[in-house]
Design an enzyme around this catalytic site. Structure first.
Site, PDB file in Angstrom:
ATOM      1  N   GLU A   1      80.956 -15.649  -1.926  1.00 34.18           N
ATOM      2  CA  GLU A   1      81.077 -14.363  -1.263  1.00 34.18           C
ATOM      3  C   GLU A   1      80.989 -14.479   0.261  1.00 34.18           C
ATOM      4  OE1 GLU A   1      78.363 -11.386  -2.623  1.00 34.18           O
ATOM      5  OE2 GLU A   1      79.584  -9.756  -1.840  1.00 34.18           O
ATOM      6  N   ASP A   2      80.115 -15.347   0.739  1.00 31.78           N
ATOM      7  CA  ASP A   2      79.821 -15.330   2.176  1.00 31.78           C
ATOM      8  C   ASP A   2      80.367 -16.504   2.973  1.00 31.78           C
ATOM      9  OD1 ASP A   2      78.472 -13.027   1.706  1.00 31.78           O
ATOM     10  OD2 ASP A   2      76.477 -13.940   1.649  1.00 31.78           O
TER      11      ASP A   2
ATOM     12  N   ASP B   1      67.226 -13.740  -6.372  1.00 25.46           N
ATOM     13  CA  ASP B   1      67.932 -13.405  -5.134  1.00 25.46           C
ATOM     14  C   ASP B   1      67.339 -12.124  -4.536  1.00 25.46           C
ATOM     15  OD1 ASP B   1      70.071 -13.294  -3.200  1.00 25.46           O
ATOM     16  OD2 ASP B   1      71.071 -11.827  -4.487  1.00 25.46           O
TER      17      ASP B   1
HETATM   18 MN    MN Z   1      71.690 -14.030  -2.006  1.00 21.61          MN
END
Ligand code: MN
Length: 715
Positions: free
Chosen positions: A76-77, A139
């Site tokens: 995602e990042d 997370d």
């Molecule tokens: Mn995370």
């Protein structure tokens, strides 16, 4: 930050067969992918996946899960792709990373209609593999631990709500008690810091009050059980702030002692020992009925097993005891992960499907629909409130700015009506003191009700204000009735008749009134003149001239008990208008004044700063501009009303009286509105020439060491 070799060692410690190479590659892959990215905290971004992996090693999860944790934010990042991950770490890890990514993309706190639907997607995404949820929970836990670094308050709040509403309940469903507790407390701190502080303050207070009661109970329990040759560990753990708060909110539970918020745990060696220990506990201490629960024979849906009971413990305090084996204890802390974690990788038939996944799906299937699931976990918000406690530990929440008197009325109307003093956290304070979160408030009561009109000036709750007003109205009515009765008696005398209630009763239809008492009140308020009463009682005796004489005598007396009202030197009145000086502010010549017109009562004169005027704000047609007529030197004296707070010491009241007399003031009335160990609150009516005279007296009083406060009584 955990070091690379530490992470590998931690996994190896519970799973010697773990793929060391995969762990090392994932570490390096994530470190490189996140590169120079930094977190809001200023830490390198990579510290986040590493911490998440660390949290999961505490749950003893399998190698794939730990690898997934390290990689969970790369797709995602960062520029990393799912294909890359599949090439490097194989398809099981790629599927897990994909699952976590998808889960993270579902907006759970969107608008309400979408919320339930999104939650369904969420359940679907994680149901493919429960490890997706475990990584997501870890997370979220790390993100919550570092929440304070996020500067955007809305974002913090949204994340905290999502945690409270979704993730904490999910953690509970799968039995991750410690993670659930921490998530809730972190979210609680963001969502309702005042409530949390009030619980903290309460805990501090109880710790001071209770002394070493908890260690004494632990020792007594341990000695009793080892005396019966049981091998036990006994521990006492304070309940989490949020769970204390929830209990207080939902169950109105009182916490008087520290032992009320400590769960005592007895850890034994076998399930048989659980029941043996329970028997000894029940034989040694009286059991509290209705509190025994056997979660060993009937575990909770999330697998929790333990015996729960409450007894009147060794210190004659009610205590809660949980009895369980070491294994049950670990399960209670770590949930299904405790014994299904890495072992299941070896034991599972195809290595993909886990029994605890099926268990979770069963739980979700049998649970109510998503709407209800969400509904159930919503947290009521209390932002503009303070949370205080009675001496018994009952929680009373009040609007911000509430005083001890508001507290008294919140407890019970009778407590408010008879309240004369207050202690906050054991110290005497003036009644007007505003309360803070966590205050323990003790109300000192008199035997007779004595609400004071001065309270209205500082009350913050409608209930208290309404009660004080009701009390004062009924008291005023009594005063009006008494005044009216004396007017009636005088009217009878003037007619040379013996005063007799039956005569008035017979006149009621002519007066268009229902009771004799009502007649007196009407007389006292000036709604009825003594002439009208005489005419109604003795209809055959009317003589000319009497009416106008009586009228001029009685007009202007309405409700006023002070001498001199009949000749109030005021300009701006219509001829023949009844006028009286308001009791609430006792206007004096020299004060700026206004009149309020009321049908049947006439004009009531208030000082322009009187609080009562506020209630006439939206009826400007009733206001009259008034001013004082020139007062000649031998004009009658007027009554000014002072409200004072004076130290409760020998001679202080005498000092007060002397000072007023020296200023040529004459005390006509004197009333203590509240009295406590260290101060009086009182109202003093003083005859003075005018406002200036009263101001001089006030200045003199302020100079007295025993006087802490002097004010004109206003409203
Ligand atoms: Mn995370």
């Amino acid at each position: 930050m955990i070091r690379q070799y530490e992470l590998v060692e931690r996994v190896k410690a519970y799973d010697p067969t773990a793929d060391e190479g995969a762990l090392n590659r994932a570490y390096v892959f994530s470190l490189k992918a996140h590169g120079a990215q930094i977190r809001a905290s200023g830490d390198p971004y990579f510290s986040h996946p590493l911490e998440v992996a660390g949290i999961l090693t505490a749950l003893k999860l399998d190698c794939d899960t730990i690898v997934t944790a390290l990689l969970h934010d790369t797709v995602e990042d960062t520029l990393a792709s799912l294909d890359e991950i599949e090439n490097h770490f194989g398809s099981p890890v790629a599927r897990l990373v994909d699952g976590v990514t998808k889960l993270s993309q579902i907006e759970l706190q969107s608008d309400h209609t979408k919320q339930a639907e999104n939650f369904r997607k969420f359940v679907l995404a994680m149901s493919k593999d429960i490890r997706v949820l475990l990584v997501k929970l870890a997370d979220r836990l790390h993100n919550m631990r570092t929440l304070l670094f996020i500067e955007n308050a809305d974002k913090r709040r949204r994340i905290a709500h999502e945690t409270m509403d979704i993730y904490a309940p999910l953690a509970e469903r799968i039995g991750l008690q410690t993670i659930k507790d921490e998530l809730e407390d972190l979210a609680f701190a963001e969502i309702n810091p005042d409530a949390r502080n009030s619980v903290l303050t309460r805990l501090d207070f109880l710790r001071n009050e209770s002394g070493d009661i908890v260690p004494r109970i632990l020792t007594a329990l341990r000695e009793m059980l080892t005396g019966h040759r049981l091998r036990v560990d006994v521990e006492g753990r304070e309940k989490r702030l949020y769970s204390i708060w929830r209990k207080m909110e939902t169950k109105n539970i009182a916490f008087e002692q520290l032992s009320d918020i400590v769960a005592f745990r007895v850890i034994v060696e076998s399930p048989e020992d659980c029941y043996r220990a329970l028997g000894h506990v029940h034989r040694s201490y009286p059991m509290v009925p209705g509190r025994f629960k056997d979660f060993i024979s009937t575990p909770k849906p999330n697998g929790y097993r333990s015996l729960h009971t409450s007894v009147m413990g060794p210190e004659r305090q009610r205590i809660e005891i949980q009895i369980r084996t070491r294994e049950m204890h670990e399960e209670a802390e770590l949930g299904v992960a405790a014994h299904w974690a890495f072992k299941q990788v070896e034991a599972g038939s195809d290595g993909k499907q886990y029994r605890w996944l099926r268990e979770l799906l069963d739980i979700l299937d049998t649970a109510a629909g998503p709407e209800e699931f969400l509904e159930h976990t919503k947290l009521e918000m209390f932002r503009d409130q303070v949370f205080c406690f009675t001496p018994h530990g009952d929680l009373i929440n009040l609007p911000r700015g509430a005083t001890t008197v508001d507290f008294a009325y919140a407890v019970h109307s009778d407590v408010g009506d008879t309240c004369v003093g207050a202690k906050i956290n054991g110290r005497m304070v003036p009644l007007r003191t505003r309360l803070s979160n966590g205050d323990q408030v003790e109300i000192i009561r008199s035997t007779v009700p004595a609400p004071s009109p001065t309270w209205e000036g500082f009350l913050a709750t409608g209930k208290a204000r309404a009660s004080v007003r009701r009390f004062i109205r009924s008291k005023q009515r009594k005063e009006y009735a008494a005044l009216g009765r004396s007017i009636a008696e005088k009217a009878f005398r003037e007619e040379n008749e013996t005063f007799a209630l039956p005569v008035i009763e017979q006149a009621l239809p002519r007066l268009k009134l229902k009771t004799v008492e009502e007649t007196f009140v009407a007389l006292g308020q000036g709604n009825l003149t003594s002439q009208e009463l005489s005419d109604a009682c003795f209809p055959t005796r009317r003589r000319p001239g009497v009416a106008s004489r009586a009228l001029s005598l009685m007009r202007g007396r309405s409700g006023a008990t002070k001498a001199g009202d009949a000749a109030i030197p005021i300009r701006g009145l219509m001829p023949g208008m009844a006028v009286h000086l308001a009791d609430c502010c006792s206007p004096l010549p020299g004060d700026r004044i206004v009149g309020i017109v009321a049908t049947g009562i006439g004009v009531t004169v208030h000082t322009i700063d009187c609080d009562t005027l506020v209630s006439f704000g939206d009826t400007p047609e009733r206001w009259l501009d008034l001013s004082w007529d020139k007062v000649d030197s031998d004009s009658p004296m007027h009554v000014g009303r002072l409200s004072l707070i004076v130290a409760n010491e020998t001679g202080s009241l005498a000092e007060l009286a002397t000072a007023i007399a020296k200023c040529k003031g004459n005390i006509t009335n004197f009333k203590i509105t509240s009295r406590s160990a260290d101060f009086f609150e009182l109202l003093v009516d003083v005859e003075v020439e005018d406002a200036r005279h009263l101001t001089d007296i006030m200045a003199t009083l302020r100079a007295l060491p025993c006087v802490s406060n002097v004010d004109r009584a206003r409203g």
